[in-house]
Design an enzyme around this catalytic site. Sequence first.
Site, PDB file in Angstrom:
ATOM      1  CB  CYS A 120      -0.952   0.002   1.215  1.00  0.00           C
ATOM      2  SG  CYS A 120      -0.070   0.087   2.766  1.00  0.00           S
ATOM      3  CG  PHE A 274     -13.797  -2.245 -14.341  1.00  0.00           C
ATOM      4  CD1 PHE A 274     -13.500  -3.484 -13.392  1.00  0.00           C
ATOM      5  CD2 PHE A 274     -14.446  -1.038 -13.630  1.00  0.00           C
ATOM      6  CE1 PHE A 274     -13.803  -3.486 -12.326  1.00  0.00           C
ATOM      7  CE2 PHE A 274     -14.695  -1.238 -12.293  1.00  0.00           C
ATOM      8  CZ  PHE A 274     -14.680  -2.352 -11.506  1.00  0.00           C
ATOM      9  CB  VAL A 275      -8.700  -1.231 -19.285  1.00  0.00           C
ATOM     10  CG1 VAL A 275      -8.456  -1.197 -20.988  1.00  0.00           C
ATOM     11  CG2 VAL A 275      -8.897   0.379 -18.990  1.00  0.00           C
ATOM     12  N   GLY A 277     -11.353  -6.762 -22.615  1.00  0.00           N
ATOM     13  CA  GLY A 277     -12.030  -6.935 -23.537  1.00  0.00           C
ATOM     14  C   GLY A 277     -12.644  -5.836 -24.769  1.00  0.00           C
ATOM     15  NE  ARG A 279     -18.465  -4.567 -24.245  1.00  0.00           N
ATOM     16  CZ  ARG A 279     -19.671  -5.133 -23.814  1.00  0.00           C
ATOM     17  NH1 ARG A 279     -20.306  -5.206 -22.729  1.00  0.00           N
ATOM     18  NH2 ARG A 279     -20.364  -5.432 -25.107  1.00  0.00           N
TER      19      ARG A 279
END
Length: 292
Positions: A120, A274-275, A277, A279
């Site tokens: 972290c 969420f990069v 496929g 999209r």
Amino acid sequence: MSREDKGVTRRTVVRFSEDGAHGPEEDSVAVEEPLEIRVSGDTVAITMRTPGQDRELAVGFLFSEGILRSVDDLGGVTYCGRPGEEGWGNVIEVTPAPGLVLEVERVSAARRGTLTTAACGVCGRRSVDDLMAVCSPVPPGWVLAPEVVARATELLHDVQRNFARTGGVHAAAVLDTSGEVLTAAEDVGRHNAVDKVVGTLVLGGTVRSTRASPSSPAPRPERPPAVLVVSGRASFEIVQKAAVARIPVVASVSAASSLAIDLAERSGVTLATFVRGGRFNVYTHPSRLGTA
């Protein structure tokens, strides 16, 4: 074996399945070892990392923290001790250019003598206001084709050699405006992987801090860094490192935190998550991808 070859080691494992235990057998696992970063003999931080590209990691870390402004500030980056000595390769010394004093106390007093974990970093140590006080927003600049972002994580998979062997490391890469890989790195820590790629750009003279001396401006690179792509989620510090390095787009495989989104908005960074496929979702500055 060189430091660059020590990212993977072997350990004994017993595998269990529905039909019982199998093994023992040898398994490949990612190496995790401490790296102490010193500036002029003074310890600045200790991070748990995967050995390899240690020089780049140290430089990228110090650049992201505002201690280094450009490669011109560097006099040397070397391991302490001698090969063969116990612990050799786990302490790295950064010395400033002749006549220069790196201002460790001013920018890193809160970090001195503390342990920076690979998990972290120092999450939450800085607020958005703190960072924006020393880092001007990334200018709008050119428009990037959405397809470059859409395939960014596919390119990341291509450079994850140690992940393919161990399943235990993160990766980061920097792409140019056409989507070609400029530099890539793997590490047990997401922040370390980013520091390694940023450090590569700093050492190559490709990126400089906005505080760098105007008397020695950075040359315009033929392939400017355009996208920082990371495995895992996009945290505040990932966006911070991109903003300081003037990389206008961050693309992550997973989600973004609220503070990462807030910082991206303020710092002019386009944040895509969420990069996968082909999209992705964009939280900030979609106009950089041709969206009004």
